[in-house]
Design a protein around this motif. Structure first.
Motif, PDB file in Angstrom:
ATOM      1  N   TRP A 198      -2.677 -16.644  21.655  1.00 13.20           N
ATOM      2  CA  TRP A 198      -2.397 -18.076  21.528  1.00 13.20           C
ATOM      3  C   TRP A 198      -1.186 -18.507  22.352  1.00 13.20           C
ATOM      4  N   GLN A 199      -0.654 -17.600  23.132  1.00 15.74           N
ATOM      5  CA  GLN A 199       0.480 -17.892  24.021  1.00 15.74           C
ATOM      6  C   GLN A 199       1.651 -18.539  23.275  1.00 15.74           C
ATOM      7  N   PHE A 200       2.059 -17.876  22.196  1.00 18.68           N
ATOM      8  CA  PHE A 200       3.229 -18.313  21.447  1.00 18.68           C
ATOM      9  C   PHE A 200       4.512 -17.918  22.179  1.00 18.68           C
ATOM     10  N   MET A 201       5.474 -18.828  22.180  1.00 24.81           N
ATOM     11  CA  MET A 201       6.828 -18.448  22.550  1.00 24.81           C
ATOM     12  C   MET A 201       7.386 -17.607  21.397  1.00 24.81           C
ATOM     13  N   PRO A 202       8.274 -16.655  21.681  1.00 25.60           N
ATOM     14  CA  PRO A 202       8.789 -15.786  20.600  1.00 25.60           C
ATOM     15  C   PRO A 202       9.342 -16.547  19.400  1.00 25.60           C
ATOM     16  N   ALA A 203      10.132 -17.593  19.650  1.00 28.73           N
ATOM     17  CA  ALA A 203      10.751 -18.330  18.544  1.00 28.73           C
ATOM     18  C   ALA A 203       9.698 -19.020  17.685  1.00 28.73           C
ATOM     19  N   THR A 204       8.704 -19.619  18.315  1.00 22.00           N
ATOM     20  CA  THR A 204       7.638 -20.297  17.562  1.00 22.00           C
ATOM     21  C   THR A 204       6.816 -19.284  16.778  1.00 22.00           C
ATOM     22  N   ALA A 205       6.559 -18.134  17.379  1.00 25.26           N
ATOM     23  CA  ALA A 205       5.799 -17.087  16.703  1.00 25.26           C
ATOM     24  C   ALA A 205       6.517 -16.651  15.422  1.00 25.26           C
ATOM     25  N   ARG A 206       7.823 -16.455  15.528  1.00 26.09           N
ATOM     26  CA  ARG A 206       8.600 -16.032  14.349  1.00 26.09           C
ATOM     27  C   ARG A 206       8.602 -17.133  13.298  1.00 26.09           C
ATOM     28  N   LEU A 207       8.691 -18.384  13.744  1.00 31.21           N
ATOM     29  CA  LEU A 207       8.720 -19.518  12.822  1.00 31.21           C
ATOM     30  C   LEU A 207       7.468 -19.569  11.954  1.00 31.21           C
ATOM     31  N   GLY A 247       5.635 -16.876  11.107  1.00 33.57           N
ATOM     32  CA  GLY A 247       5.394 -15.645  10.369  1.00 33.57           C
ATOM     33  C   GLY A 247       5.060 -14.408  11.166  1.00 33.57           C
ATOM     34  N   LEU A 248       5.158 -14.451  12.490  1.00 32.58           N
ATOM     35  CA  LEU A 248       4.836 -13.271  13.293  1.00 32.58           C
ATOM     36  C   LEU A 248       6.092 -12.473  13.629  1.00 32.58           C
ATOM     37  N   LYS A 249       5.942 -11.167  13.649  1.00 30.56           N
ATOM     38  CA  LYS A 249       7.031 -10.289  14.065  1.00 30.56           C
ATOM     39  C   LYS A 249       6.999 -10.130  15.579  1.00 30.56           C
ATOM     40  N   VAL A 250       8.115 -10.441  16.203  1.00 30.10           N
ATOM     41  CA  VAL A 250       8.236 -10.259  17.654  1.00 30.10           C
ATOM     42  C   VAL A 250       9.612  -9.672  17.917  1.00 30.10           C
ATOM     43  N   ASN A 251       9.633  -8.389  18.252  1.00 25.30           N
ATOM     44  CA  ASN A 251      10.907  -7.721  18.572  1.00 25.30           C
ATOM     45  C   ASN A 251      10.642  -6.622  19.582  1.00 25.30           C
ATOM     46  N   GLY A 252      11.622  -5.775  19.774  1.00 25.82           N
ATOM     47  CA  GLY A 252      11.504  -4.733  20.784  1.00 25.82           C
ATOM     48  C   GLY A 252      10.405  -3.720  20.505  1.00 25.82           C
ATOM     49  N   SER A 253      10.015  -3.564  19.247  1.00 30.35           N
ATOM     50  CA  SER A 253       9.014  -2.547  18.914  1.00 30.35           C
ATOM     51  C   SER A 253       7.677  -3.129  18.430  1.00 30.35           C
ATOM     52  N   VAL A 254       7.693  -4.372  17.969  1.00 29.79           N
ATOM     53  CA  VAL A 254       6.474  -4.979  17.433  1.00 29.79           C
ATOM     54  C   VAL A 254       6.275  -6.373  18.036  1.00 29.79           C
ATOM     55  N   ASP A 255       5.037  -6.664  18.404  1.00 34.43           N
ATOM     56  CA  ASP A 255       4.710  -8.009  18.885  1.00 34.43           C
ATOM     57  C   ASP A 255       3.356  -8.424  18.282  1.00 34.43           C
ATOM     58  N   GLU A 256       3.439  -9.131  17.162  1.00 39.06           N
ATOM     59  CA  GLU A 256       2.209  -9.506  16.457  1.00 39.06           C
ATOM     60  C   GLU A 256       1.452 -10.651  17.134  1.00 39.06           C
ATOM     61  N   ARG A 257       1.988 -11.173  18.224  1.00 35.96           N
ATOM     62  CA  ARG A 257       1.234 -12.151  19.006  1.00 35.96           C
ATOM     63  C   ARG A 257      -0.005 -11.498  19.625  1.00 35.96           C
ATOM     64  N   LEU A 258       0.024 -10.173  19.739  1.00 36.29           N
ATOM     65  CA  LEU A 258      -1.096  -9.430  20.323  1.00 36.29           C
ATOM     66  C   LEU A 258      -2.195  -9.115  19.306  1.00 36.29           C
ATOM     67  N   ASP A 259      -1.921  -9.412  18.041  1.00 36.88           N
ATOM     68  CA  ASP A 259      -2.891  -9.164  16.973  1.00 36.88           C
ATOM     69  C   ASP A 259      -3.743 -10.422  16.782  1.00 36.88           C
ATOM     70  N   LEU A 260      -5.052 -10.309  16.990  1.00 37.53           N
ATOM     71  CA  LEU A 260      -5.931 -11.478  16.945  1.00 37.53           C
ATOM     72  C   LEU A 260      -5.879 -12.175  15.589  1.00 37.53           C
ATOM     73  N   VAL A 261      -5.990 -11.419  14.516  1.00 38.70           N
ATOM     74  CA  VAL A 261      -6.044 -12.022  13.182  1.00 38.70           C
ATOM     75  C   VAL A 261      -4.711 -12.643  12.798  1.00 38.70           C
ATOM     76  N   LYS A 262      -3.634 -11.902  12.935  1.00 36.07           N
ATOM     77  CA  LYS A 262      -2.320 -12.418  12.538  1.00 36.07           C
ATOM     78  C   LYS A 262      -1.902 -13.609  13.389  1.00 36.07           C
ATOM     79  N   SER A 263      -2.141 -13.531  14.677  1.00 37.14           N
ATOM     80  CA  SER A 263      -1.735 -14.638  15.553  1.00 37.14           C
ATOM     81  C   SER A 263      -2.589 -15.883  15.301  1.00 37.14           C
ATOM     82  N   THR A 264      -3.848 -15.695  14.917  1.00 34.50           N
ATOM     83  CA  THR A 264      -4.703 -16.853  14.633  1.00 34.50           C
ATOM     84  C   THR A 264      -4.270 -17.538  13.337  1.00 34.50           C
ATOM     85  N   HIS A 265      -3.846 -16.763  12.352  1.00 33.43           N
ATOM     86  CA  HIS A 265      -3.288 -17.364  11.136  1.00 33.43           C
ATOM     87  C   HIS A 265      -2.053 -18.202  11.491  1.00 33.43           C
ATOM     88  N   ALA A 266      -1.208 -17.672  12.343  1.00 27.13           N
ATOM     89  CA  ALA A 266       0.002 -18.401  12.756  1.00 27.13           C
ATOM     90  C   ALA A 266      -0.370 -19.671  13.521  1.00 27.13           C
TER      91      ALA A 266
END
Length: 248
Positions: free
Chosen positions: A148-157, A159-178
């Motif tokens: 969904w091409q989330f910016m990191p800050a919006t993704a975190r806002l 409910g997605l985890k975006v850090n050096g080790s995890v990027d839930e923007r790459l998860d289809l289900v979690k990112s679609t919920h966000a």
């Protein structure tokens, strides 16, 4: 006396010949013209009928185009011309051999189910196609990433985890919920799904400013930056192409 008889016979023969000649039906010089005119009229009628059929088919096609059950003013020449531009550009995507077509068949039903659970129109699933071509590895030069091409800050806002080790923007289900949560919040703000789609691209604050400054309340009447001005048209075109056979 003989000469007179000969002359009389010759004259009589000439009269008979002339009489025979003019008694035969003569070709009507106007007949070829009438035939050509008739053929021309027939061709014109056929062309008119064919043009009417094409126009009726085109009108039927455009009447089927929709987005989130909201009005698309296709009676406006500029709107129709802009939509035609992206319909033509995306037409190749419908081919079964195309990778986006194959991904869409597999992923869009899953996305639609999640959107529906939040009360977001199913048509918004095509945002993921426009944004990333359903490729989670796509990253913009500004840092937006995932389906969904989330910016990191919006993704975190949302409910997605975006850090050096995890990027839930790459998860289809979690990112679609966000994405569903974000779209629902935009609709709550603007009260219009088309404006919500535009805000997804340009940001709520920027769109609010444009609406207030231009004294408009309709996406199709707004003057926006080139990307956002084309954004909803791309979504509608993507939907139309993938749901209809426009590959030929």
């Amino acid at each position: 006396m003989i000469k007179k008889r000969v002359l009389c016979s010759s004259a009589l023969l000439m009269v008979m010949l002339l009489s025979n000649t003019y008694s035969k039906p003569q070709p009507d010089l106007a007949d070829p013209f009438r035939k050509a005119l008739g053929q021309s009229m027939h061709d014109n009628v056929s062309e008119t009928v064919e043009a009417s059929k094409k126009e009726a088919a085109a009108n039927e096609f455009y009447n089927r185009i929709s987005f989130a059950e909201e009005n698309i003013p296709l009676e406006e020449v500029a709107v129709k011309r802009k939509l035609d531009k992206y319909l033509s550009r995306f037409a190749y995507l419908k081919k079964p051999s195309h990778h986006i077509h194959r991904k869409a068949d597999k992923m869009l039903p899953r996305i639609a189910k999640i959107l529906k659970s939040y009360g977001v129109p199913e048509d918004f699933k095509y945002i993921a196609v426009v944004e990333s071509s359903l490729n989670p590895q796509t990253t913009s030069h500004k840092g937006a990433g995932g389906y969904w091409q989330f910016m990191p800050a919006t993704a975190r806002l949302y409910g997605l985890k975006v850090n050096g080790s995890v990027d839930e923007r790459l998860d289809l289900v979690k990112s679609t919920h966000a994405a569903a949560k974000y779209l629902k919040s935009l609709y709550k703000e603007f009260g219009d799904w088309t404006l919500a789609a535009a805000a997804y691209n340009v940001g709520g604050g920027s769109l609010r400013s444009s609406l207030r400054r231009q004294k408009k309340d309709n996406y199709y009447d707004l003057k926006l930056n080139s990307e956002t001005a084309a954004y909803v048209y791309k979504i509608i075109s993507m939907k139309t192409v993938l749901e209809n056979d426009l590959s030929s």
